[in-house]
Scaffold this motif. Structure first.
Motif, mmCIF file in Angstrom:
data_model
loop_
_atom_site.group_PDB
_atom_site.id
_atom_site.type_symbol
_atom_site.label_atom_id
_atom_site.label_comp_id
_atom_site.label_asym_id
_atom_site.label_seq_id
_atom_site.Cartn_x
_atom_site.Cartn_y
_atom_site.Cartn_z
ATOM 1 N N ILE B 176 0.846 -1.205 0.000
ATOM 2 C CA ILE B 176 0.000 0.000 0.000
ATOM 3 C C ILE B 176 0.880 1.254 0.000
ATOM 4 O O ILE B 176 0.661 2.183 -0.784
ATOM 5 N N LYS B 179 2.450 1.754 -3.467
ATOM 6 C CA LYS B 179 1.483 2.279 -4.456
ATOM 7 C C LYS B 179 1.246 3.762 -4.207
ATOM 8 O O LYS B 179 1.181 4.568 -5.138
ATOM 9 N N MET B 180 1.088 4.084 -2.944
ATOM 10 C CA MET B 180 0.842 5.477 -2.552
ATOM 11 C C MET B 180 2.010 6.371 -2.982
ATOM 12 O O MET B 180 1.803 7.416 -3.596
ATOM 13 N N VAL B 181 3.229 5.917 -2.717
ATOM 14 C CA VAL B 181 4.405 6.738 -2.983
ATOM 15 C C VAL B 181 4.745 6.764 -4.479
ATOM 16 O O VAL B 181 5.167 7.784 -5.008
ATOM 17 N N LEU B 182 4.569 5.665 -5.173
ATOM 18 C CA LEU B 182 4.950 5.630 -6.589
ATOM 19 C C LEU B 182 3.869 6.227 -7.489
ATOM 20 O O LEU B 182 4.155 7.024 -8.374
ATOM 21 N N GLN B 183 2.615 5.818 -7.238
ATOM 22 C CA GLN B 183 1.541 6.228 -8.156
ATOM 23 C C GLN B 183 0.757 7.425 -7.650
ATOM 24 O O GLN B 183 0.097 8.108 -8.438
ATOM 25 N N GLY B 184 0.772 7.647 -6.346
ATOM 26 C CA GLY B 184 0.010 8.758 -5.779
ATOM 27 C C GLY B 184 -1.444 8.414 -5.549
ATOM 28 O O GLY B 184 -1.957 7.411 -6.037
ATOM 29 N N LEU B 185 -2.100 9.278 -4.774
ATOM 30 C CA LEU B 185 -3.483 9.009 -4.358
ATOM 31 C C LEU B 185 -4.520 9.578 -5.314
ATOM 32 O O LEU B 185 -5.709 9.288 -5.200
ATOM 33 N N LYS B 186 -4.092 10.405 -6.255
ATOM 34 C CA LYS B 186 -5.033 11.110 -7.123
ATOM 35 C C LYS B 186 -6.028 10.172 -7.788
ATOM 36 O O LYS B 186 -5.646 9.123 -8.302
ATOM 37 N N GLY B 187 -7.280 10.594 -7.806
ATOM 38 C CA GLY B 187 -8.335 9.757 -8.396
ATOM 39 C C GLY B 187 -8.399 9.934 -9.893
ATOM 40 O O GLY B 187 -7.762 10.796 -10.462
#
Lengths: 187, 187
Positions: B176, B179-187
């Motif tokens: 988790i 994913k958060m750090v590489l891809q970011g949280l943006k929807g």
């Protein structure tokens, strides 16, 4: 005087430690008598709780102000909370130190109350992220409780390294963290 | 016996605290004499340093193993380091506790040596990220020193909340976070 006792104790507890500071040290620093101290606080432990409550209540108040401002997108609210935390650790360094380091000296009952408020602060962020999913601002495939722990880790850890006199300001650190968390590091 | 003393002290320092544990407590727990203790360590402070070195040297060794594996992309190396830290905090909980909480009880000289090694661990991550920029794996517009502090904050903070018996495993938390750090949280 009540507020003066708090301010002076934050200074002493932060510098020397809670256990290492006596009530005598506190009243000496303020040039008052022990009687004055006991007029306001029953014990050093009660004073420590007052410091903890002041710290967490103020953070909760500011957080709720940010969250309840209906005019802003969720991303911006997250940004403002991250900035608030890093700025606070900079501005209230010794309070943060006492809060993080001396909690174990609270009574069991008081500690439970402080932990409940800390949990509330964390859950407010989680709810903000979940509301942001609903609004299409955040991706929906990550468990936001774990993401919230990640964000709080980034901000709270700054207590251990952030230097207010360093190259990068609190506002810049917040901007970098937000870009990292929202857009990701991928090239 | 040297290793047994370390293991028993991690237990005692972690549970009761460094200052609250006497050499007598340690030798009692091991059913040996004080003479045995002093044969291996000059003092409780020297023993604390041995615990600190063991902890950080082991992390550095594992980190360098990951970094020097030429066959893997930088993203995967970052993932493995994040997993290693969260897994380690789970597996070596009491060692981590002693490491984070009792460092201030080291001598000034010893503390400087441990901080140097901690800095090395952090700089290794920063260099990994910078090498990853060179390889086009990571974006190049963020200062990687601050990003590194953010990543270390996420992982190290897990010491305060991660529950090995909880709903989410150490491997899942790492996934988790990545994913958060590489891809970011943006929807």
């Amino acid at each position: 005087m009540k507020e003066k006792i708090i301010q002076e104790s934050i200074q002493l507890f932060g510098e020397k430690g809670f256990k290492e500071t006596s009530i005598q040290d506190i009243v000496d620093a303020l040039s008052v008598t022990k009687g004055t101290f006991y007029y306001y606080y029953k014990s050093k432990t009660e004073l420590l709780m007052a410091i903890h409550l002041k710290y967490i209540d103020e953070l909760l108040r500011k957080q709720e102000e940010i969250i309840h401002d209906g005019s802003k997108p969720y991303k911006q609210k997250l940004h403002e909370i991250v900035y608030m935390l890093i700025h606070d650790i900079e501005k209230e360094g010794l309070s943060a130190k006492v809060f993080f380091r001396e909690m174990r000296n609270l009574t069991e009952e008081d500690m439970a109350e402080v932990i409940k408020k800390r949990d509330q602060f964390r859950l407010n962020i989680q709810q903000l992220l979940e509301a942001g999913i609903g609004a299409g601002e955040f991706r929906s495939d990550l468990p936001m409780d774990i993401v919230t722990f990640g964000i709080l880790g980034m901000t709270n850890w700054s207590y251990f390294w952030f230097d207010p006199n360093g190259r990068v300001s609190d506002a810049e650190v917040s901007d970098i963290f937000l870009k990292m968390v929202l857009q990701g590091l991928k090239g």
